[in-house]
Design an enzyme around this catalytic site. Structure first.
Site, PDB file in Angstrom:
ATOM      1  N   LYS A  13       3.956  -1.416  -0.215  1.00 22.96           N
ATOM      2  CA  LYS A  13       2.930  -2.048   0.625  1.00 22.96           C
ATOM      3  C   LYS A  13       3.182  -1.743   2.112  1.00 22.96           C
ATOM      4  CE  LYS A  13       3.945  -6.209  -0.903  1.00 22.96           C
ATOM      5  NZ  LYS A  13       5.064  -5.914  -1.829  1.00 22.96           N
ATOM      6  N   ARG A  88       0.108 -14.834  -1.891  1.00 22.36           N
ATOM      7  CA  ARG A  88       1.114 -14.580  -2.906  1.00 22.36           C
ATOM      8  C   ARG A  88       1.109 -15.633  -4.015  1.00 22.36           C
ATOM      9  NH1 ARG A  88       5.016 -11.359   0.029  1.00 22.36           N
ATOM     10  NH2 ARG A  88       6.926 -11.042  -1.117  1.00 22.36           N
ATOM     11  N   ARG A 127      16.283   1.180  -0.189  1.00 23.65           N
ATOM     12  CA  ARG A 127      15.538   1.066   1.067  1.00 23.65           C
ATOM     13  C   ARG A 127      16.483   0.878   2.255  1.00 23.65           C
ATOM     14  NH1 ARG A 127      10.805  -3.087   1.391  1.00 23.65           N
ATOM     15  NH2 ARG A 127      12.380  -4.439   0.470  1.00 23.65           N
ATOM     16  N   ARG A 160      18.058  -4.448   3.949  1.00 23.27           N
ATOM     17  CA  ARG A 160      17.564  -5.823   4.028  1.00 23.27           C
ATOM     18  C   ARG A 160      18.459  -6.724   3.187  1.00 23.27           C
ATOM     19  NH1 ARG A 160      11.097  -6.053   3.109  1.00 23.27           N
ATOM     20  NH2 ARG A 160      11.659  -7.757   1.702  1.00 23.27           N
ATOM     21  N   ARG A 171      13.326 -11.472  -7.116  1.00 20.59           N
ATOM     22  CA  ARG A 171      12.023 -11.340  -6.448  1.00 20.59           C
ATOM     23  C   ARG A 171      10.972 -10.778  -7.396  1.00 20.59           C
ATOM     24  NH1 ARG A 171      13.975  -7.584  -2.063  1.00 20.59           N
ATOM     25  NH2 ARG A 171      11.790  -7.366  -1.451  1.00 20.59           N
TER      26      ARG A 171
HETATM   27  P1  AP5 Z   1       8.108  -0.711   0.941  1.00 25.22           P
HETATM   28  O1  AP5 Z   1       6.894  -0.045   1.451  1.00 25.22           O
HETATM   29  O2  AP5 Z   1       9.081  -1.248   1.922  1.00 25.22           O
HETATM   30  O3  AP5 Z   1       7.728  -1.810  -0.176  1.00 25.22           O
HETATM   31  P2  AP5 Z   1       6.979  -3.210  -0.050  1.00 25.22           P
HETATM   32  O4  AP5 Z   1       5.930  -3.243  -1.096  1.00 25.22           O
HETATM   33  O5  AP5 Z   1       6.575  -3.474   1.357  1.00 25.22           O
HETATM   34  O6  AP5 Z   1       8.152  -4.152  -0.527  1.00 25.22           O
HETATM   35  P3  AP5 Z   1       8.756  -5.479   0.102  1.00 25.22           P
HETATM   36  O7  AP5 Z   1      10.141  -5.609  -0.455  1.00 25.22           O
HETATM   37  O8  AP5 Z   1       8.605  -5.505   1.590  1.00 25.22           O
HETATM   38  O9  AP5 Z   1       7.823  -6.531  -0.522  1.00 25.22           O
HETATM   39  P4  AP5 Z   1       8.089  -8.015  -0.710  1.00 25.22           P
HETATM   40  O10 AP5 Z   1       6.738  -8.419  -1.091  1.00 25.22           O
HETATM   41  O11 AP5 Z   1       9.158  -8.396  -1.620  1.00 25.22           O
HETATM   42  O12 AP5 Z   1       8.706  -8.462   0.720  1.00 25.22           O
HETATM   43  P5  AP5 Z   1       8.100  -9.252   1.938  1.00 25.22           P
HETATM   44  O13 AP5 Z   1       8.719  -8.726   3.161  1.00 25.22           O
HETATM   45  O14 AP5 Z   1       6.620  -9.305   1.842  1.00 25.22           O
HETATM   46  O15 AP5 Z   1       8.840   0.363  -0.016  1.00 25.22           O
HETATM   47  C1  AP5 Z   1      10.058   0.066  -0.673  1.00 25.22           C
HETATM   48  C2  AP5 Z   1      10.956   1.308  -0.674  1.00 25.22           C
HETATM   49  O16 AP5 Z   1      10.348   2.346  -1.454  1.00 25.22           O
HETATM   50  C3  AP5 Z   1      11.185   1.917   0.713  1.00 25.22           C
HETATM   51  O17 AP5 Z   1      12.506   2.381   0.775  1.00 25.22           O
HETATM   52  C4  AP5 Z   1      10.188   3.084   0.781  1.00 25.22           C
HETATM   53  O18 AP5 Z   1      10.677   4.115   1.612  1.00 25.22           O
HETATM   54  C5  AP5 Z   1      10.113   3.519  -0.682  1.00 25.22           C
HETATM   55  N1  AP5 Z   1       8.780   4.000  -1.084  1.00 25.22           N
HETATM   56  C6  AP5 Z   1       7.579   3.457  -0.739  1.00 25.22           C
HETATM   57  N2  AP5 Z   1       6.564   4.130  -1.340  1.00 25.22           N
HETATM   58  C7  AP5 Z   1       7.152   5.098  -2.102  1.00 25.22           C
HETATM   59  C8  AP5 Z   1       6.630   6.117  -2.985  1.00 25.22           C
HETATM   60  N3  AP5 Z   1       5.311   6.264  -3.211  1.00 25.22           N
HETATM   61  N4  AP5 Z   1       7.515   6.928  -3.616  1.00 25.22           N
HETATM   62  C9  AP5 Z   1       8.843   6.773  -3.426  1.00 25.22           C
HETATM   63  N5  AP5 Z   1       9.399   5.853  -2.607  1.00 25.22           N
HETATM   64  C10 AP5 Z   1       8.561   5.011  -1.965  1.00 25.22           C
HETATM   65  O19 AP5 Z   1       8.621 -10.734   1.662  1.00 25.22           O
HETATM   66  C11 AP5 Z   1       9.983 -11.079   1.798  1.00 25.22           C
HETATM   67  C12 AP5 Z   1      10.186 -12.553   1.495  1.00 25.22           C
HETATM   68  O20 AP5 Z   1       9.444 -13.351   2.442  1.00 25.22           O
HETATM   69  C13 AP5 Z   1       9.707 -13.044   0.130  1.00 25.22           C
HETATM   70  O21 AP5 Z   1      10.684 -12.843  -0.871  1.00 25.22           O
HETATM   71  C14 AP5 Z   1       9.446 -14.522   0.401  1.00 25.22           C
HETATM   72  O22 AP5 Z   1      10.651 -15.252   0.409  1.00 25.22           O
HETATM   73  C15 AP5 Z   1       8.879 -14.504   1.811  1.00 25.22           C
HETATM   74  N6  AP5 Z   1       7.408 -14.402   1.840  1.00 25.22           N
HETATM   75  C16 AP5 Z   1       6.690 -13.388   2.397  1.00 25.22           C
HETATM   76  N7  AP5 Z   1       5.375 -13.613   2.261  1.00 25.22           N
HETATM   77  C17 AP5 Z   1       5.245 -14.794   1.610  1.00 25.22           C
HETATM   78  C18 AP5 Z   1       4.138 -15.543   1.165  1.00 25.22           C
HETATM   79  N8  AP5 Z   1       2.867 -15.138   1.366  1.00 25.22           N
HETATM   80  N9  AP5 Z   1       4.377 -16.703   0.512  1.00 25.22           N
HETATM   81  C19 AP5 Z   1       5.627 -17.146   0.315  1.00 25.22           C
HETATM   82  N10 AP5 Z   1       6.730 -16.485   0.696  1.00 25.22           N
HETATM   83  C20 AP5 Z   1       6.543 -15.314   1.341  1.00 25.22           C
HETATM   84 MG    MG Z   2       7.120  -4.880   2.835  1.00 32.35          MG
END
Ligand code: AP5
Ligand code: MG
Length: 214
Positions: A13, A88, A127, A160, A171
């Site tokens: 994402k 979410r 990552r 991270r 997660r």
């Molecule tokens: P990346 O693009 O970083 O993946 P992502 O989908 O953004 O994954 P996240 O881990 O950021 O998602 P998340 O939803 O768990 O975390 P968030 O920060 O929102 O890609 C991942 C890796 O793959 C990278 O190394 C990239 O280079 C590689 N890659 C990407 N595309 C690729 C491809 N096509 N091929 C190969 N490699 C690829 O949330 C964190 C925490 O915050 C949550 O756990 C929760 O505690 C809290 N939180 C956030 N939002 C909420 C909410 N709305 N409600 C409640 N709690 C929340």
């Molecule tokens: Mg992300």
């Protein structure tokens, strides 16, 4: 363009958001990034959410929804926005719907990233993020030119805290239980668009913009 990026942790994402923001000239609103910034700066919000984010649990809805509503009121959201990691839960989605109705807006697309469990684990544990500018990399899939150093600003890369194998598994399980039901929710309202996000990131991007239009 008003869009939601929906998908499990590590689906890509954030990676796609960086390119979509440039293409459509709209802000990326990542609740995860907002929380990490607040934790780093040791704000009141940061103190409240730290335990949840580092253990891989969801932050309670009441701490998330008002934050997003406030952010959507800022000037740069007038012509659109990309919500990354929000909503979410079904409750967050319902509250967003209500809020959009008040504003006379609706979502143009919910971009759903489909990626299998093993790929997610490999992406999360590999990552790396720049400590200075936040740019994202992957040790194998999207490596920096010099190991451990950001291509864009020369900053040091770090992992991270929630990208350990144990927390990543947690997660993914939380996603399956609380967030995956949103796929049906948005399929019913007609905004859902599915993408096979196992493909190379540049192909995923081309497929998304082909579906969204110019
Ligand atoms: P990346 O693009 O970083 O993946 P992502 O989908 O953004 O994954 P996240 O881990 O950021 O998602 P998340 O939803 O768990 O975390 P968030 O920060 O929102 O890609 C991942 C890796 O793959 C990278 O190394 C990239 O280079 C590689 N890659 C990407 N595309 C690729 C491809 N096509 N091929 C190969 N490699 C690829 O949330 C964190 C925490 O915050 C949550 O756990 C929760 O505690 C809290 N939180 C956030 N939002 C909420 C909410 N709305 N409600 C409640 N709690 C929340
Ligand atoms: Mg992300």
């Amino acid at each position: 363009m008003r869009a939601v990026l929906l998908g499990p942790p590590g689906a890509g994402k954030g990676t796609q958001a960086v390119k979509l923001v440039e293409k459509y000239r709209i802000p990326q609103i990542s609740t995860g990034d907002i929380f990490r910034k607040n934790i780093k700066e040791e704000t009141e919000l940061g103190k409240k959410v730290q335990e949840y984010t580092t253990s891989g649990r969801l932050v309670p809805d009441e701490l998330v929804v008002d934050l997003v509503k406030d952010r959507l009121q800022q000037e740069d959201c007038k012509n659109g926005y990309l919500l990354d990691g929000f909503p979410r839960t079904i409750s967050q989605a319902e509250q967003l719907d209500e809020y959009l109705k008040e504003r006379g807006e609706q979502l143009d697309a919910v971009i759903n990233f489909e990626v299998g469990h093993d790929t997610l684990m490999e992406r999360l544990t590999g990552r790396r993020i720049c400590k200075v500018c936040g740019a994202g990399y992957h040790v194998k899939n999207i490596p920096p030119r010099v190991e451990g150093v950001c291509d864009k600003c020369g900053g040091e890369l770090e992992q991270r805290k929630d990208d350990t194998a144990e927390t990543a598994e947690k997660r993914i399980a939380v996603y399956e239980e609380s967030t995956a039901p949103l796929i049906d929710y948005y399929a019913k309202n007609g905004a859902l668009k599915n993408f096979n996000a196992e493909k190379d990131h540049s192909i995923v991007f081309e497929e998304i913009i082909a579906a969204l239009g110019e």
